[in-house]
Design a protein around this motif. Structure first.
Motif, mmCIF file in Angstrom:
data_model
loop_
_atom_site.group_PDB
_atom_site.id
_atom_site.type_symbol
_atom_site.label_atom_id
_atom_site.label_comp_id
_atom_site.label_asym_id
_atom_site.label_seq_id
_atom_site.Cartn_x
_atom_site.Cartn_y
_atom_site.Cartn_z
ATOM 1 N N GLY A 123 0.834 -1.186 0.000
ATOM 2 C CA GLY A 123 0.000 0.000 0.000
ATOM 3 C C GLY A 123 0.869 1.235 0.000
ATOM 4 N N ASP A 124 0.243 2.397 -0.089
ATOM 5 C CA ASP A 124 0.998 3.637 -0.228
ATOM 6 C C ASP A 124 1.302 4.316 1.095
ATOM 7 O OD1 ASP A 124 -1.434 4.589 0.546
ATOM 8 O OD2 ASP A 124 -1.923 5.531 -1.367
ATOM 9 N N GLY A 180 -7.138 -7.846 -2.825
ATOM 10 C CA GLY A 180 -7.947 -6.717 -3.243
ATOM 11 C C GLY A 180 -8.006 -5.728 -2.090
ATOM 12 N N ALA A 181 -7.728 -4.458 -2.357
ATOM 13 C CA ALA A 181 -7.677 -3.453 -1.305
ATOM 14 C C ALA A 181 -8.450 -2.216 -1.716
ATOM 15 C CB ALA A 181 -6.228 -3.082 -0.995
ATOM 16 N N ASN A 182 -9.209 -1.673 -0.778
ATOM 17 C CA ASN A 182 -9.969 -0.454 -1.015
ATOM 18 C C ASN A 182 -9.363 0.674 -0.196
ATOM 19 O OD1 ASN A 182 -11.784 1.559 -1.494
ATOM 20 N ND2 ASN A 182 -13.492 0.600 -0.428
ATOM 21 N N GLY A 183 -8.614 1.538 -0.838
ATOM 22 C CA GLY A 183 -8.073 2.715 -0.200
ATOM 23 C C GLY A 183 -8.701 3.953 -0.783
ATOM 24 N N VAL A 230 -5.952 -4.208 -7.035
ATOM 25 C CA VAL A 230 -5.402 -5.525 -6.713
ATOM 26 C C VAL A 230 -3.886 -5.410 -6.621
ATOM 27 C CG1 VAL A 230 -5.131 -7.907 -7.491
ATOM 28 C CG2 VAL A 230 -7.322 -6.751 -7.758
ATOM 29 N N TYR A 231 -3.314 -6.019 -5.566
ATOM 30 C CA TYR A 231 -1.887 -5.939 -5.305
ATOM 31 C C TYR A 231 -1.278 -7.338 -5.229
ATOM 32 C CZ TYR A 231 -2.630 -1.064 -3.822
ATOM 33 O OH TYR A 231 -2.942 0.270 -3.769
ATOM 34 N N ASP A 232 0.000 -7.394 -5.556
ATOM 35 C CA ASP A 232 0.815 -8.547 -5.200
ATOM 36 C C ASP A 232 1.383 -8.225 -3.823
ATOM 37 O OD1 ASP A 232 2.892 -10.343 -4.697
ATOM 38 O OD2 ASP A 232 3.416 -10.519 -6.814
ATOM 39 N N PRO A 233 0.902 -8.876 -2.753
ATOM 40 C CA PRO A 233 1.314 -8.465 -1.406
ATOM 41 C C PRO A 233 2.788 -8.732 -1.116
ATOM 42 C CG PRO A 233 0.076 -10.510 -1.308
ATOM 43 C CD PRO A 233 -0.019 -10.020 -2.729
ATOM 44 N N ARG A 234 3.394 -9.673 -1.845
ATOM 45 C CA ARG A 234 4.804 -9.996 -1.577
ATOM 46 C C ARG A 234 5.731 -8.882 -2.057
ATOM 47 N NH1 ARG A 234 4.224 -15.671 -4.541
ATOM 48 N NH2 ARG A 234 3.160 -14.192 -5.912
#
Length: 685
Positions: free
Chosen positions: A413-414, A432-435, A440-444
């Protein structure tokens, strides 16, 4: 020796904190220590930093040991508290405990719980979180509180009549007041000493350490007034423009006020003249504490930050963050300059030292885990928070499912602070993240892969454990569709549009969507009726993803499909509602089976084991007082609907369930802030 060995072998398995595991569980991620189902509203930290005192509804006040995170005793007897909340505060010397409800104030001996005085009166609730509705002197012999007129109260204590005497230790029922009034009360004599009329909007009170000076204030731009708490003589006044003040007293009697923008100012209460100004604060929570010698001032902030000042030198001594992000911070000097802070991490209390950040309470997130997922090799269990996430950035936590021990985390995230929602996709390779915008992010790696749009009404939201994203076509931001609406079905992991279908009234209201195991068909739910009117029913439909053609549909009563899972045969669907579970044959357009849930209601999406032979679901009792006792995970036979196993052990409602890739292990997350790992290898073979 043989007997000791047998006893050791018979001992129940424990988690990493030494607490026993429930029957059938092999590991626990996190701990329930310091967890309270009702949260920590109204609790107070003792001056030595060793205990938290927390109110309970219609029960005694609980004493929690900070080091162990367990209830070690109670203060006082079981009592009736009809108000929704109770607020506690302690005198500075820790000997007197003030309990405040909407119908009265009670002062107890903090060690024994003996009632010293009780006042039955409607109490104003405007600023309870700032600690400004009532106050005790440092030695607890003087009490001040804001009495409210009849229309501002919440009702009289049941069983009491006007004029009836207070409980043991003395007290009285205070007659109704015509407007909000600050009352000064002699605790030892159990009598009213002084009345001062206060502003009718947002009133507050504070007492000097010796109990001789009373501060009162009201709405924005109204003065903070200082009074002789014995004679009622007005001493001085200060007006702070454009701010609702926060007020406290230093040990030497100087008044501390938080000005507009968070500047801390010192005033002489006898003249109203300023005698010092400290630096501007950011985001003060209203929690302020002086060291016993008055040389240090500590101020707690939202999200766990604590700032400490040298008062005489107007110098910031330290700024530090807590071990977790908390919603507000309370601070206490626990002897000399040793400073202890605490806050609520959702339903779990966290206590730490300042400025080192050393955690004094048992470690473990206070946020309920949502959508747990096993990695494809089954060697790691991944969790993200359920519901809203407060604080900068996002975190996926990684655990060893065999032991429940942490093995790492992925931060992404930012870094912006603010509420967010995370959905962990099966396998844990995508989140999937709602900011503010769904992405959609690659969390790694923290790399954003693709955007999906804003996640508000009419603009799309994820469903089915974050696997799919439904977004209406041609609907302006903020617009609510009134009737049948073309809707794009997107694959959350890739952002690919799988199909465009027409749903009756997709927004607002409950809706779900899931693909069949062979990925060729789609199951959806959508409310029937008009958007602005109550739901008249729920349409559960089956679609061909290649053509977007509807293959079948079943209509259920309102609220009849709040959870959903596509069956392993590609044509049936399992739905859950407050009434239980149903198996639908959508192609045939009928209900195949009602699944017996023992009177409990599904609270998670059902999840099928990889081989499709059994499914698991979280169940909860929505009715009565025994909610926590009846939070279970149930495993059913798919073919017959027979319940094969009931897994009990969570102290809060279940948030999500997930099978391991080999189907031998089941993970269940809960609002009790833990994940339990269960051995289900012998169930439904």
């Amino acid at each position: 020796m043989t007997a000791l060995l047998a006893l050791a072998l018979a001992a129940p398995p424990t988690d990493n904190f030494g607490d026993p595991l429930p029957a059938g569980a092999t590991a626990r991620v996190g701990t329930t220590r310091m967890f309270r189902p009702g949260g920590w509203h109204g609790a107070v930290l003792t001056p030595d930093g060793k205990s938290l005192l927390a109110p309970t509804r219609d029960g005694p006040i609980e004493r929690w040991d900070v080091a162990t995170g367990r209830v070690v005793g109670t203060v006082g007897e079981r009592r009736e508290v009809p108000a929704d909340h109770e607020y506690l505060s302690l005198s500075a010397d820790g000997t007197r405990l003030l309990s405040l409800t909407g119908v009265g104030a009670t002062v107890r001996d903090a060690a024994t719980g003996r009632v010293l005085t009780e006042v039955v009166i409607k109490v104003d609730w405007t600023v309870p979180t700032a600690g400004a509705t009532a106050a005790l002197s440092a030695d607890g012999t003087t009490l001040a509180f804001v009495a409210a007129p009849p229309e501002a109260g919440v009702g009289r204590r049941r069983g009491r009549e006007e004029g009836e005497q207070g409980r043991a230790g003395g007290g009285e029922v205070v007659k109704e007041v015509p407007r909000r009034t600050a009352v000064v009360w002699d605790v030892g004599g159990a009598k009213r000493r002084l009345d001062v009329e206060v502003d009718d909007k947002h009133p507050g009170v504070a007492l000097s350490a010796d109990g001789k000076v009373l501060a009162t204030w009201g709405a924005v731009d109204t003065p903070v007034q200082f009074w002789d708490a014995t004679t009622g003589k007005k001493l001085g006044a200060v007006t702070l423009e454009g701010v609702h003040p926060m007020v406290a007293f230093a040990p030497d009697g100087r008044a501390v006020l938080v000005d507009k923008g968070g500047a801390v100012r010192l005033f002489d209460p006898r003249t109203g003249r300023g005698v010092g100004k400290l630096r501007v604060l950011a985001d003060p929570s209203g929690a302020m504490a002086f060291s016993p010698d008055g040389k240090r001032l500590a101020v707690g902030h939202f999200h766990g930050t604590v700032r400490v000042w040298d008062v005489a030198g107007d110098k910031e001594v330290s700024t530090s963050d807590g071990p977790v992000s908390t919603r507000g911070v309370a601070v206490a000097f626990a002897g000399g300059d040793r400073l202890v802070a605490w806050g609520a991490d959702w339903q779990k209390a966290v206590v730490w030292e300042v400025p080192s950040g050393k955690r004094l309470s048992p470690a473990g997130s206070g946020v309920a885990p949502g959508s747990p997922a096993f990695t494809p090799d089954g060697k790691e269990l991944l969790t993200v928070p359920a519901g809203w996430v407060n604080g900068p950035g996002w975190v996926v936590r990684r655990w060893d499912p065999a032991t429940g021990r942490p093995v790492g985390e992925w931060k992404f995230g930012d870094g912006r602070a603010g509420p967010s929602v995370l959905n962990l996709l099966p396998g844990g390779t995508r989140v999937g993240a709602n900011g503010g915008e769904w992405a959609v992010y690659d969390p790694r790696t923290g790399k954003p892969l693709h955007a999906l749009g804003r996640g508000r009404t009419g603009e799309g939201s994820p469903c089915a454990a974050g696997e799919l994203f439904l977004s209406p076509v041609g609907v302006a931001p903020g617009q609510v569709p009134e009737g049948p609406t073309k809707t794009e079905v997107k694959e959350l992991a890739t952002g690919k549009v799988l199909a465009t279908i027409e749903l009756p009234v997709p927004f607002p209201g409950p809706y779900r969507a899931a693909r069949t195991p062979d990925r060729t068909r789609l199951v959806t739910t959508a409310r029937l009726g008009e958007s602005a009117k109550p739901e008249t029913g729920v349409a559960v439909a089956l679609w061909d993803l290649a053509t977007g053609k509807k293959l079948g549909e079943v209509t259920l009563p309102p609220g009849g499909a709040r959870s959903l899972a596509a069956g392993p045969d590609g044509k049936t669907v399992l739905t859950g509602s407050s009434e239980g579970l149903r198996v639908l044959d959508l192609a045939a357009g009928k209900v195949v089976r009602e699944v017996d849930t023992g009177g409990l209601s599904p609270v998670t999406d059902p999840v099928y084991r990889p081989d499709g032979k059994v499914f698991a679901v979280g169940l909860q009792d929505y009715h009565g007082e025994g909610v926590v006792d009846r939070a279970v995970v149930a495993v059913y036979d798919t073919a017959t609907g027979k319940q094969l196993k009931t897994l009990r052990g969570h102290a809060g409602a279940v948030t999500a369930v997930a099978f391991s890739p080999d189907g031998k292990t089941l993970a269940s997350g809960s609002w009790d802030t833990t994940v339990l790992v269960w051995d289900v290898s012998g169930v439904g073979k």
